[in-house]
Design a protein around this motif. Sequence first.
Motif, PDB file in Angstrom:
ATOM      1  N   GLN A  51      -1.821 -19.222   1.999  1.00  0.00           N
ATOM      2  CA  GLN A  51      -2.504 -18.149   1.279  1.00  0.00           C
ATOM      3  C   GLN A  51      -2.375 -16.796   1.973  1.00  0.00           C
ATOM      4  O   GLN A  51      -2.835 -15.789   1.444  1.00  0.00           O
ATOM      5  CB  GLN A  51      -3.992 -18.503   1.117  1.00  0.00           C
ATOM      6  N   GLN A 105      -0.560 -14.077   2.178  1.00  0.00           N
ATOM      7  CA  GLN A 105       0.486 -13.403   1.430  1.00  0.00           C
ATOM      8  C   GLN A 105       0.169 -11.919   1.306  1.00  0.00           C
ATOM      9  O   GLN A 105      -0.990 -11.512   1.433  1.00  0.00           O
ATOM     10  CB  GLN A 105       0.630 -14.011   0.029  1.00  0.00           C
ATOM     11  N   ALA A 147      -3.273 -10.085  -0.022  1.00  0.00           N
ATOM     12  CA  ALA A 147      -4.478 -10.887   0.205  1.00  0.00           C
ATOM     13  C   ALA A 147      -5.460 -10.126   1.091  1.00  0.00           C
ATOM     14  O   ALA A 147      -5.065  -9.417   2.016  1.00  0.00           O
ATOM     15  CB  ALA A 147      -4.110 -12.223   0.841  1.00  0.00           C
ATOM     16  N   HIS A 148      -6.753 -10.278   0.795  1.00  0.00           N
ATOM     17  CA  HIS A 148      -7.814  -9.676   1.599  1.00  0.00           C
ATOM     18  C   HIS A 148      -8.488 -10.796   2.386  1.00  0.00           C
ATOM     19  O   HIS A 148      -9.004 -11.757   1.794  1.00  0.00           O
ATOM     20  CB  HIS A 148      -8.825  -8.952   0.711  1.00  0.00           C
ATOM     21  N   ILE A 149      -8.482 -10.662   3.720  1.00  0.00           N
ATOM     22  CA  ILE A 149      -8.929 -11.735   4.601  1.00  0.00           C
ATOM     23  C   ILE A 149     -10.076 -11.240   5.476  1.00  0.00           C
ATOM     24  O   ILE A 149     -10.008 -10.153   6.058  1.00  0.00           O
ATOM     25  CB  ILE A 149      -7.771 -12.231   5.497  1.00  0.00           C
ATOM     26  N   GLU A 164      -6.466  -6.192   4.637  1.00  0.00           N
ATOM     27  CA  GLU A 164      -5.526  -6.360   3.523  1.00  0.00           C
ATOM     28  C   GLU A 164      -4.129  -6.571   4.102  1.00  0.00           C
ATOM     29  O   GLU A 164      -3.614  -5.725   4.833  1.00  0.00           O
ATOM     30  CB  GLU A 164      -5.519  -5.136   2.618  1.00  0.00           C
ATOM     31  N   LEU A 210     -10.839 -16.280   2.710  1.00  0.00           N
ATOM     32  CA  LEU A 210     -10.074 -15.550   1.706  1.00  0.00           C
ATOM     33  C   LEU A 210     -11.031 -14.829   0.767  1.00  0.00           C
ATOM     34  O   LEU A 210     -11.790 -15.455   0.029  1.00  0.00           O
ATOM     35  CB  LEU A 210      -9.177 -16.510   0.921  1.00  0.00           C
ATOM     36  N   GLN A 235      -9.906 -12.148  -1.367  1.00  0.00           N
ATOM     37  CA  GLN A 235      -9.143 -11.891  -2.594  1.00  0.00           C
ATOM     38  C   GLN A 235      -7.723 -12.387  -2.372  1.00  0.00           C
ATOM     39  O   GLN A 235      -7.087 -12.022  -1.386  1.00  0.00           O
ATOM     40  CB  GLN A 235      -9.135 -10.395  -2.925  1.00  0.00           C
ATOM     41  N   PRO A 236      -7.218 -13.244  -3.254  1.00  0.00           N
ATOM     42  CA  PRO A 236      -5.860 -13.781  -3.050  1.00  0.00           C
ATOM     43  C   PRO A 236      -4.803 -12.702  -3.208  1.00  0.00           C
ATOM     44  O   PRO A 236      -4.989 -11.709  -3.912  1.00  0.00           O
ATOM     45  CB  PRO A 236      -5.742 -14.853  -4.140  1.00  0.00           C
ATOM     46  N   GLY A 237      -3.691 -12.919  -2.534  1.00  0.00           N
ATOM     47  CA  GLY A 237      -2.575 -11.983  -2.633  1.00  0.00           C
ATOM     48  C   GLY A 237      -1.652 -12.333  -3.780  1.00  0.00           C
ATOM     49  O   GLY A 237      -1.861 -13.309  -4.507  1.00  0.00           O
ATOM     50  N   ARG A 238      -0.636 -11.523  -3.940  1.00  0.00           N
ATOM     51  CA  ARG A 238       0.347 -11.728  -4.997  1.00  0.00           C
ATOM     52  C   ARG A 238       1.730 -11.806  -4.374  1.00  0.00           C
ATOM     53  O   ARG A 238       2.043 -11.059  -3.444  1.00  0.00           O
ATOM     54  CB  ARG A 238       0.312 -10.582  -6.007  1.00  0.00           C
TER      55      ARG A 238
END
Length: 221
Positions: free
Chosen positions: A5, A7, A10-12, A22, A59, A61-64
């Motif tokens: 995840q 990527q 993504a916000h971690i 980010e 996590l 917000q997931p990344g793209r």
Amino acid sequence: MDFGQLQPGAHIRGLDTGGIAEIIQVRSFGPDALNLVFRVNGKIGERLLYRGDEIPFKLVQPGRAYAFDADGALLRLVSEAWRLRLAHLFDPYLAITLSRIEALPHQITAVYGAMLPRQPLRFLLADDPGAGKTVMAGLLIKELLIRGDLERCLIVAPGSLVEQWQEELAEKFALSFDLLTRDQVENSVTGNPFAERNRFILRCQVVRRHWRNQGFRRPVS
């Protein structure tokens, strides 16, 4: 969270003590190591992670895998550049289309049927006066430039015709050629005019005089 995840986008939470990070860029070093470039509160950071280091992260917000937030005008410019670069694949006579000439059948046959298919390209064009040898040469040069097969070009012509070559190539094919003279060579910053410009026209008398100064003589039969 899972190692996969991590990527871009993504916000971690937990990656950096400054707050939520980010991820901007991810570089893989095998299946168990990642180098992350991230942004926290406007500041850029970098960290090397190994598999297992991500367990305490959260996590947010997931990344793209792909982002669509690039500059639209820049994307259009790049797309147009690639379209022009590949245009010769769809228009086999692109140089004719982009030139201000009415090419005759024998000129098209000479350039597209005999010259361009040759590898390596070596061709002696010895046609009758008035057959349009300058047009054929201009078509060949422009087509090679369009296809990316030509970067530097030197035309050696009789002294009385160099201006005619220069004018016709500019007017009919939009090709800019400079007259290569001794002064231009001496005033060149590097001593090599081709390091500064790519297209020149040279008087053949200059070449002949240079050869004589270097000790070359015409063989006696």
